[in-house]
Enzyme design. Structure first.
Site, PDB file in Angstrom:
ATOM      1  N   ASN A   8      -2.242 -21.057 -36.219  1.00 26.44           N
ATOM      2  CA  ASN A   8      -3.581 -21.237 -35.656  1.00 26.44           C
ATOM      3  C   ASN A   8      -3.440 -22.073 -34.387  1.00 26.44           C
ATOM      4  O   ASN A   8      -3.247 -23.279 -34.453  1.00 26.44           O
ATOM      5  CB  ASN A   8      -4.468 -21.946 -36.690  1.00 26.44           C
ATOM      6  N   LYS A  10      -5.700 -22.649 -32.196  1.00 26.05           N
ATOM      7  CA  LYS A  10      -6.951 -23.320 -31.802  1.00 26.05           C
ATOM      8  C   LYS A  10      -7.234 -23.055 -30.307  1.00 26.05           C
ATOM      9  O   LYS A  10      -7.021 -21.931 -29.856  1.00 26.05           O
ATOM     10  CB  LYS A  10      -6.875 -24.813 -32.143  1.00 26.05           C
ATOM     11  N   HIS A  95     -12.794 -21.605 -40.761  1.00 30.62           N
ATOM     12  CA  HIS A  95     -11.918 -22.768 -40.580  1.00 30.62           C
ATOM     13  C   HIS A  95     -12.788 -24.033 -40.628  1.00 30.62           C
ATOM     14  O   HIS A  95     -13.947 -24.007 -40.199  1.00 30.62           O
ATOM     15  CB  HIS A  95     -11.178 -22.668 -39.241  1.00 30.62           C
ATOM     16  N   GLU A  97     -12.990 -26.502 -38.827  1.00 35.75           N
ATOM     17  CA  GLU A  97     -13.587 -26.869 -37.532  1.00 35.75           C
ATOM     18  C   GLU A  97     -14.818 -26.003 -37.240  1.00 35.75           C
ATOM     19  O   GLU A  97     -15.784 -26.466 -36.621  1.00 35.75           O
ATOM     20  CB  GLU A  97     -12.523 -26.754 -36.416  1.00 35.75           C
ATOM     21  N   GLU A 165      -7.070 -25.483 -47.124  1.00 36.00           N
ATOM     22  CA  GLU A 165      -6.726 -26.548 -46.175  1.00 36.00           C
ATOM     23  C   GLU A 165      -7.583 -27.774 -46.453  1.00 36.00           C
ATOM     24  O   GLU A 165      -8.761 -27.807 -46.067  1.00 36.00           O
ATOM     25  CB  GLU A 165      -6.986 -26.083 -44.735  1.00 36.00           C
ATOM     26  N   GLY A 171      -4.465 -31.767 -38.945  1.00 34.29           N
ATOM     27  CA  GLY A 171      -4.249 -32.451 -37.669  1.00 34.29           C
ATOM     28  C   GLY A 171      -4.076 -33.952 -37.811  1.00 34.29           C
ATOM     29  O   GLY A 171      -4.121 -34.689 -36.826  1.00 34.29           O
ATOM     30  N   SER A 207      -1.184 -30.106 -41.733  1.00 31.83           N
ATOM     31  CA  SER A 207       0.017 -30.872 -41.359  1.00 31.83           C
ATOM     32  C   SER A 207       1.314 -30.306 -41.918  1.00 31.83           C
ATOM     33  O   SER A 207       2.233 -31.061 -42.265  1.00 31.83           O
ATOM     34  CB  SER A 207      -0.146 -32.349 -41.735  1.00 31.83           C
TER      35      SER A 207
HETATM   36  P1  PGA Z   1      -2.474 -28.672 -38.604  1.00 33.11           P
HETATM   37  O1  PGA Z   1      -3.717 -27.638 -38.565  1.00 33.11           O
HETATM   38  O2  PGA Z   1      -1.280 -27.887 -39.084  1.00 33.11           O
HETATM   39  O3  PGA Z   1      -2.338 -29.144 -37.197  1.00 33.11           O
HETATM   40  O4  PGA Z   1      -2.851 -29.739 -39.559  1.00 33.11           O
HETATM   41  C1  PGA Z   1      -3.916 -26.685 -39.565  1.00 33.11           C
HETATM   42  C2  PGA Z   1      -5.141 -25.876 -39.266  1.00 33.11           C
HETATM   43  O5  PGA Z   1      -6.083 -26.405 -38.666  1.00 33.11           O
HETATM   44  O6  PGA Z   1      -5.217 -24.692 -39.616  1.00 33.11           O
END
Ligand code: PGA
Length: 243
Positions: A8, A10, A95, A97, A165, A171, A207
């Protein structure tokens, strides 16, 4: 079942950076026998689709968000149908976000899942609890509500992928422990079984890095990963795909 490793990106990478990534990354994963999926930002989607076609590697592409109509007066939205026309196979849906920053509700996500499946694309539905919800022992109830809500119009004869997740691990560098991942994936598997969706792949995300991937992939009911930060560098994501 083949493992699935999804990136992903983003809102990172312009078309030029995205093409350069595929050029370097594809030569690192020629021998990987898993499903690899890249979710670029919408503006770099076409660049990635065409770079992947000429790469020699088996890499699928997906769009990070799409509306539940093929076209129309929906300023700023992405058409899943157009994504399919340019070569996408997946659509990321819900997601955290999108849920938290853009107020997407489970009932909206249900319409997206239904529409994406009707096009023959694969929805990758994200679910996950916040830290407060985990600390107040609400994780299982939250996941159950998200799955029932967002899958209320699911077509059981068509492909679907779930990405679990935990919001607190996205993140943040704060990865869920192996025990938390195994326990939570077992809950998600139980909920999916009770919904008559026993074959659905369950990815872990939050992460994931090259140095924790090998341990996490061994946990019960982990069918692969959805990776943010560590998917932005070809060598790092390739290492995760080899886990
Ligand atoms: P990350 O993000 O691996 O940076 O924690 C995962 C995601 O948002 O799908």
């Amino acid at each position: 079942m083949r493992k699935i490793f999804a990136a992903n990106w983003k809102m990172y990478k312009n078309p030029e950076n995205a093409r350069a990534f595929i050029k370097d990354f594809s030569s690192l994963v020629l021998d990987v026998n898993s499903e690899i999926v890249i979710f670029p930002s919408a503006i770099s989607l076409e660049a990635v689709c065409s770079a992947v076609r000429g790469s020699g590697a088996d890499i699928k592409v997906g769009v990070q968000n799409a509306y539940f109509k093929n076209e129309g007066a929906f300023t700023g939205e992405n058409s899943a149908e157009v994504a399919k026309q340019i070569g996408c196979h997946y659509v990321l849906i819900g997601h955290s976000e999108r849920r938290s920053l853009f107020s997407e509700s489970d009932s909206l996500l249900a319409q997206k899942v239904e529409y994406v499946q009707s096009l023959g694309l694969i929805p990758m539905l994200c679910i996950g609890e916040t830290l407060t919800e985990r600390e107040s022992q609400k994780t299982k109830a939250v996941l159950e509500a998200q799955l029932h809500g967002a899958l209320s119009k699911v077509d059981r004869s068509k492909a679907l992928v779930i990405a679990y997740e935990p919001v607190w691990a996205i993140g943040t560098g704060k990865v869920a422990t192996s025990e938390q991942v195994a326990e939570t994936h077992t809950w998600v598997r139980e909920i999916l079984n009770s919904m008559d969706l026993p074959e659905t792949a369950i990815l872990y995300g939050g992460s994931v890095k090259p140095d924790n991937a090998a341990d996490l992939i061994k946990q019960k009911h982990v069918s692969g990963f959805l990776v943010g930060g560590a998917s932005l560098e070809p060598a790092s994501f390739a290492k995760i795909c080899h886990s």
